[in-house]
Design a protein around this motif. Sequence first.
Motif, PDB file in Angstrom:
ATOM      1  N   ILE A  69      39.643  22.418  26.652  1.00  0.00           N
ATOM      2  CA  ILE A  69      40.975  22.455  26.063  1.00  0.00           C
ATOM      3  C   ILE A  69      41.960  22.952  27.112  1.00  0.00           C
ATOM      4  CG2 ILE A  69      42.402  23.343  24.196  1.00  0.00           C
ATOM      5  CD1 ILE A  69      39.796  24.010  22.694  1.00  0.00           C
ATOM      6  N   LEU A  70      43.015  22.163  27.336  1.00  0.00           N
ATOM      7  CA  LEU A  70      44.134  22.626  28.149  1.00  0.00           C
ATOM      8  C   LEU A  70      45.107  23.328  27.225  1.00  0.00           C
ATOM      9  CD1 LEU A  70      45.871  22.798  30.714  1.00  0.00           C
ATOM     10  CD2 LEU A  70      46.756  20.519  30.149  1.00  0.00           C
ATOM     11  N   VAL A  71      45.324  24.600  27.466  1.00  0.00           N
ATOM     12  CA  VAL A  71      46.178  25.424  26.615  1.00  0.00           C
ATOM     13  C   VAL A  71      47.488  25.708  27.346  1.00  0.00           C
ATOM     14  CG1 VAL A  71      46.386  27.591  25.351  1.00  0.00           C
ATOM     15  CG2 VAL A  71      44.152  26.478  25.557  1.00  0.00           C
ATOM     16  N   ASN A  72      48.600  25.405  26.685  1.00  0.00           N
ATOM     17  CA  ASN A  72      49.926  25.776  27.181  1.00  0.00           C
ATOM     18  C   ASN A  72      50.375  27.022  26.429  1.00  0.00           C
ATOM     19  OD1 ASN A  72      51.159  22.346  27.334  1.00  0.00           O
ATOM     20  ND2 ASN A  72      49.744  23.418  28.653  1.00  0.00           N
ATOM     21  N   ASP A  73      50.271  28.172  27.068  1.00  0.00           N
ATOM     22  CA  ASP A  73      50.654  29.437  26.450  1.00  0.00           C
ATOM     23  C   ASP A  73      51.958  29.911  27.089  1.00  0.00           C
ATOM     24  OD1 ASP A  73      50.959  31.933  25.388  1.00  0.00           O
ATOM     25  OD2 ASP A  73      49.058  32.737  26.115  1.00  0.00           O
ATOM     26  N   GLY A  99      58.183  26.267  31.091  1.00  0.00           N
ATOM     27  CA  GLY A  99      59.280  25.830  30.236  1.00  0.00           C
ATOM     28  C   GLY A  99      58.785  25.403  28.872  1.00  0.00           C
ATOM     29  N   ASN A 100      57.644  24.850  28.815  1.00  0.00           N
ATOM     30  CA  ASN A 100      56.864  24.559  27.616  1.00  0.00           C
ATOM     31  C   ASN A 100      55.660  23.704  27.976  1.00  0.00           C
ATOM     32  OD1 ASN A 100      57.612  25.954  25.297  1.00  0.00           O
ATOM     33  ND2 ASN A 100      59.298  24.585  24.840  1.00  0.00           N
ATOM     34  N   ASP A 101      55.891  22.429  28.347  1.00  0.00           N
ATOM     35  CA  ASP A 101      54.752  21.535  28.451  1.00  0.00           C
ATOM     36  C   ASP A 101      54.112  21.527  29.831  1.00  0.00           C
ATOM     37  OD1 ASP A 101      53.051  19.703  27.136  1.00  0.00           O
ATOM     38  OD2 ASP A 101      53.926  18.076  28.282  1.00  0.00           O
ATOM     39  N   ALA A 102      52.791  21.404  29.839  1.00  0.00           N
ATOM     40  CA  ALA A 102      52.015  21.146  31.043  1.00  0.00           C
ATOM     41  C   ALA A 102      50.887  20.210  30.635  1.00  0.00           C
ATOM     42  CB  ALA A 102      51.464  22.446  31.627  1.00  0.00           C
ATOM     43  N   PHE A 103      50.812  19.069  31.290  1.00  0.00           N
ATOM     44  CA  PHE A 103      49.851  18.034  30.885  1.00  0.00           C
ATOM     45  C   PHE A 103      49.033  17.611  32.094  1.00  0.00           C
ATOM     46  CE2 PHE A 103      48.509  13.677  29.955  1.00  0.00           C
ATOM     47  CZ  PHE A 103      47.957  13.846  28.690  1.00  0.00           C
ATOM     48  N   LEU A 104      47.716  17.495  31.911  1.00  0.00           N
ATOM     49  CA  LEU A 104      46.808  17.142  32.986  1.00  0.00           C
ATOM     50  C   LEU A 104      46.717  15.627  33.115  1.00  0.00           C
ATOM     51  CD1 LEU A 104      44.826  18.174  35.114  1.00  0.00           C
ATOM     52  CD2 LEU A 104      43.063  18.241  33.337  1.00  0.00           C
ATOM     53  N   GLU A 105      47.004  15.130  34.319  1.00  0.00           N
ATOM     54  CA  GLU A 105      46.983  13.697  34.565  1.00  0.00           C
ATOM     55  C   GLU A 105      45.607  13.256  35.067  1.00  0.00           C
ATOM     56  OE1 GLU A 105      49.367  12.014  33.501  1.00  0.00           O
ATOM     57  OE2 GLU A 105      50.984  13.479  33.326  1.00  0.00           O
ATOM     58  N   ALA A 106      45.385  11.947  35.104  1.00  0.00           N
ATOM     59  CA  ALA A 106      44.072  11.401  35.460  1.00  0.00           C
ATOM     60  C   ALA A 106      43.663  11.732  36.888  1.00  0.00           C
ATOM     61  CB  ALA A 106      44.070   9.884  35.257  1.00  0.00           C
ATOM     62  N   LEU A 110      48.721  18.533  37.468  1.00  0.00           N
ATOM     63  CA  LEU A 110      49.389  19.003  36.265  1.00  0.00           C
ATOM     64  C   LEU A 110      50.857  18.588  36.352  1.00  0.00           C
ATOM     65  CD1 LEU A 110      48.178  20.795  33.955  1.00  0.00           C
ATOM     66  CD2 LEU A 110      49.361  22.717  35.006  1.00  0.00           C
ATOM     67  N   LEU A 111      51.366  17.938  35.312  1.00  0.00           N
ATOM     68  CA  LEU A 111      52.799  17.668  35.202  1.00  0.00           C
ATOM     69  C   LEU A 111      53.369  18.735  34.292  1.00  0.00           C
ATOM     70  CD1 LEU A 111      55.414  16.055  35.547  1.00  0.00           C
ATOM     71  CD2 LEU A 111      54.627  14.539  33.703  1.00  0.00           C
ATOM     72  N   ALA A 112      54.240  19.578  34.838  1.00  0.00           N
ATOM     73  CA  ALA A 112      54.704  20.747  34.099  1.00  0.00           C
ATOM     74  C   ALA A 112      56.220  20.814  34.047  1.00  0.00           C
ATOM     75  CB  ALA A 112      54.162  22.025  34.742  1.00  0.00           C
ATOM     76  N   SER A 113      56.714  21.275  32.899  1.00  0.00           N
ATOM     77  CA  SER A 113      58.121  21.611  32.736  1.00  0.00           C
ATOM     78  C   SER A 113      58.251  23.124  32.886  1.00  0.00           C
ATOM     79  CB  SER A 113      58.622  21.164  31.357  1.00  0.00           C
ATOM     80  OG  SER A 113      59.933  21.648  31.128  1.00  0.00           O
ATOM     81  N   ARG A 423      51.211  23.630  23.019  1.00  0.00           N
ATOM     82  CA  ARG A 423      50.285  22.560  22.646  1.00  0.00           C
ATOM     83  C   ARG A 423      48.894  22.890  23.165  1.00  0.00           C
ATOM     84  NH1 ARG A 423      53.787  17.177  24.330  1.00  0.00           N
ATOM     85  NH2 ARG A 423      55.502  17.492  22.850  1.00  0.00           N
ATOM     86  N   ALA A 424      47.905  22.147  22.652  1.00  0.00           N
ATOM     87  CA  ALA A 424      46.533  22.224  23.146  1.00  0.00           C
ATOM     88  C   ALA A 424      46.019  20.803  23.271  1.00  0.00           C
ATOM     89  CB  ALA A 424      45.655  23.032  22.193  1.00  0.00           C
ATOM     90  N   TYR A 425      45.547  20.439  24.461  1.00  0.00           N
ATOM     91  CA  TYR A 425      45.078  19.087  24.737  1.00  0.00           C
ATOM     92  C   TYR A 425      43.562  19.093  24.941  1.00  0.00           C
ATOM     93  CZ  TYR A 425      50.011  18.101  25.855  1.00  0.00           C
ATOM     94  OH  TYR A 425      51.377  17.948  25.805  1.00  0.00           O
ATOM     95  N   HIS A 426      42.887  18.091  24.374  1.00  0.00           N
ATOM     96  CA  HIS A 426      41.435  17.967  24.528  1.00  0.00           C
ATOM     97  C   HIS A 426      41.078  17.070  25.704  1.00  0.00           C
ATOM     98  CE1 HIS A 426      37.219  17.041  23.689  1.00  0.00           C
ATOM     99  NE2 HIS A 426      37.552  15.779  23.916  1.00  0.00           N
ATOM    100  N   TYR A 427      39.996  17.449  26.435  1.00  0.00           N
ATOM    101  CA  TYR A 427      39.416  16.596  27.467  1.00  0.00           C
ATOM    102  C   TYR A 427      37.896  16.682  27.364  1.00  0.00           C
ATOM    103  CZ  TYR A 427      44.107  16.832  29.395  1.00  0.00           C
ATOM    104  OH  TYR A 427      45.469  16.762  29.548  1.00  0.00           O
TER     105      TYR A 427
END
Length: 439
Positions: A69-73, A99-106, A110-113, A423-427
């Motif tokens: 789980i990618l956790v954005n805290d 800033g809020n979002d951070a998303f793991l790319e392929a 990490l793409l982060a705000s 958010r929480a993202y599953h991988y």
Amino acid sequence: MRTVFCILILLGFLILPSCAKEEAPILPEEEVVVEDPGIEEPADPMEEPPVYMGEIQTLNANLVYDGLILVNDAGNNRAFLMDKEAKLVHEWPLSNKLGNDAFLEADGRLLASLETDDPKITLGGQGGILQFIAADGSIEWNFNYSSEAAETHHDAELLPNGNVLAMVWERRTQEVAANAGSNSQVDIFPEAIIEVDPNTDEIVWEWHAWDHIIQDYDITKDNFGDVAANPQLIDLNYVTIANGDIMHANGLAYDAVKDVIYLSVNFFHEVWVIDHSTSTEEASGSEGGNYGKGGDLLYRFGNPQAYKNTAGERLFRNNHFPNLLQDDHLGNMLIFTNGAELEQSTVYELQLPDVFSLEPNTDNEPEVVWSFTDPDLYAPKVSGAVLLPNGNRMIAEGDYGIWEVTEAGEVVWKFSAPGFFWRAYHYDNDAPEIMALGL
């Protein structure tokens, strides 16, 4: 002689058992040494003890889906990977506050705000910086978009062409807003979307809500018209708020098949659908693009009251994370509605229309195909949900932690910790994003 021979035979019988008794203990002694389960390997003095990020409750282990789980805290300014035991797997050092979002790319980036050092527009979810961050924390791209006039915020998404979509607040002074028909007595901050080429930092496409507003407040001002008769336009005065944050979009999603953008607009309690196939010029008007409507709203859902529609049921109260689904759920969206005055949050899965239709005084709402709520599920801010490969849903409850529930609504796993969970993202453990990290 015969007597001597008998004595020798008798001695032989006495000696043979004696030899057997001397050799017999050897095998048991070897087995004890080789197979003794009580012997433990000494601990590696260089191995660090595991770090646990919070507490878990496993309510039905047989139904919990394994993975990371990618956790954005945002509360603790942390973006990290953990497993279902809440054990820390990896963490990215951040140059600025999340800033809020951070998303793991392929590719493992990490793409982060992130929040800029000196933000000029200080509303909830402020940002000003977009970054690509490598696994070791090195910054591979830094885009600063923060001024008195405009600032990125909340969310961003990587497009298939390698460009980045980002949400922007734009300042309109009180005077400009009043001439446009606003009833606010302050500067206001309507939404915009920009598309940035990370190779050049050039903004290659943009859309502005300001180009698509209507108001029925003052006939002597610009943009006056019938709100109910024009659902493709945005009521400038649906929200009046002291700090001028009249829309407060908080999430976006891109549909590559339809080439449209879904924008979650929190204070309107809606999702707006915007044509991305337009040019920037077409996006400022009402013609052009694949759908022939320029930058006007192609579709909107969640709150018919926002455009004075008397038909259709209102679903959303402060919605977050318009999560487009794939595979067997293609064409559907998961979305979290915080619940606001209801003090009860709900996750919906909606079946979106194949063809966008937006008509006055018509039920334009999508079909609800799944929903989940619980007396203990309530987060007044942030939050979201994702679909797991086995059909479970993983829900980030902003001020609590994370839930995992089955399609039947059984709660099978929970994680809680002090924090503010965007958010929480599953991988999956062997997902390309995880393999690219080289953990």
